[in-house]
Design a protein around this motif. Structure first.
Motif, short mmCIF file in Angstrom:
data_model
loop_
_atom_site.label_atom_id
_atom_site.label_comp_id
_atom_site.label_asym_id
_atom_site.label_seq_id
_atom_site.Cartn_x
_atom_site.Cartn_y
_atom_site.Cartn_z
N VAL A 51 -41.05 51.35 75.86
CA VAL A 51 -41.04 50.51 77.07
C VAL A 51 -39.68 49.83 77.22
O VAL A 51 -39.12 49.75 78.32
N GLN A 52 -39.12 49.35 76.11
CA GLN A 52 -37.86 48.58 76.18
C GLN A 52 -36.62 49.41 75.95
O GLN A 52 -35.52 48.86 75.92
N CYS A 59 -32.05 54.62 81.23
CA CYS A 59 -32.69 53.30 81.38
C CYS A 59 -32.11 52.54 82.57
O CYS A 59 -32.76 51.65 83.13
N THR A 63 -37.38 53.26 86.98
CA THR A 63 -38.19 52.10 87.34
C THR A 63 -38.88 51.59 86.09
O THR A 63 -38.91 50.40 85.81
N GLN A 64 -39.44 52.52 85.32
CA GLN A 64 -40.07 52.19 84.04
C GLN A 64 -40.10 53.46 83.19
O GLN A 64 -40.01 54.57 83.72
N SER A 65 -40.22 53.30 81.91
CA SER A 65 -40.34 54.48 81.05
C SER A 65 -41.79 54.97 81.10
O SER A 65 -42.70 54.22 81.47
N ASP A 88 -42.30 58.00 87.48
CA ASP A 88 -41.41 56.84 87.30
C ASP A 88 -42.01 55.61 87.98
O ASP A 88 -41.92 54.49 87.47
N GLY A 91 -45.61 55.00 86.01
CA GLY A 91 -45.55 54.81 84.55
C GLY A 91 -46.48 55.74 83.80
O GLY A 91 -46.80 55.51 82.62
N CYS A 124 -37.84 58.85 80.36
CA CYS A 124 -37.38 58.21 81.60
C CYS A 124 -36.92 59.27 82.60
O CYS A 124 -36.41 60.32 82.21
#
Ligand code: URA
Length: 224
Positions: A51-52, A59, A63-65, A88, A91, A124
């Motif tokens: 996630v991070q 990254c 938008t998000q992994s 994306d 999620g 991603c």
């Protein structure tokens, strides 16, 4: 019912004749120490890391992994290439048109999406849906290997050439890799076409169905 659906799509049922272990993939010395899971690894830690993650430039544009979805004790681990636009945004892996086809094909083999674990080589979305670069693949591959080690699937189904070539560490085309049992760290790997490609290529849907049947047989034999 599902068979009827597949017949309507022009999918026939046959099992490839060739079923030899062609390649055992493990990792070059040195690299393995960095990417193989630590015994302290666990699902929550891994998910939080993904996630991070800021280990590659994807990254900056995501938008998000997309960690993956499904059963973390699954018999089947299904690996695609990379999240697209829908993935994306949501999620979740394989939620666009290709995902719908994948879901139907899994259902035809008696599997729900919730039973299997679905993920991608890279977590991603590459900008404009380009293929992931080799540096991105190399960086992200460790996450996939940790997922594999935690899930301990009975089979890995590689969807498309990026997944197949990455998992098997080869440049061979799909046509050569299909119909054989490969292995990744002792887990059998079966290769088939990517569902996005199948949406454009009616004829190869038959072959993909054969690959799924082939994979099912391997899991059945494993359970005997
Ligand atoms: N294509 C992929 O390879 N993965 C997805 O999650 C969606 C489309």
């Amino acid at each position: 019912m599902r068979l009827q659906y597949l017949e309507a799509m022009g999918i026939d049922v046959w099992i490839p004749k060739t079923s030899v272990i062609t390649q055992q993939t493990s990792f070059p010395e040195g690299i393995a120490d960095n990417i193989l899971p630590k015994s302290t690894d666990n699902w929550e830690t891994l998910q939080a890391e993904v996630v991070q993650c800021t280990q590659c430039d994807l990254c900056k544009t995501r938008t998000q992994s997309v960690f993956g979805s499904g059963n973390k004790n699954a018999d089947w681990m299904i690996v695609g290439e990379a999240p697209g636009q829908n993935e994306d945004q949501q999620g979740l892996p394989f939620v666009g048109n290709a995902g719908l086809l994948l879901t139907e094909m899994l259902r035809a083999t008696g599997l729900d999406r919730e039973q299997v674990f679905i993920t991608n080589i890279v977590k991603c979305r590459p900008p404009d849906n380009r293929e992931p670069k080799s540096t991105e693949v190399d960086t992200c591959k460790a996450y996939l290997l940790r997922q594999q080690a935690l899930i301990e699937p009975k089979i890995i189904l590689a969807l498309g050439h990026v997944a197949a070539q990455t998992l098997l560490n080869t440049d061979e085309p799909i046509a050569t890799l299909r119909g054989k049992i490969h292995a990744l760290n002792d887990t059998p790997v079966v290769v088939t076409y990517h569902p996005a490609y199948l949406l454009r290529s009616l004829l190869d849907k038959r072959k993909a169905w054969a690959d799924l049947k082939f994979a099912m047989q391997i899991v059945k034999n494993h359970n005997k």
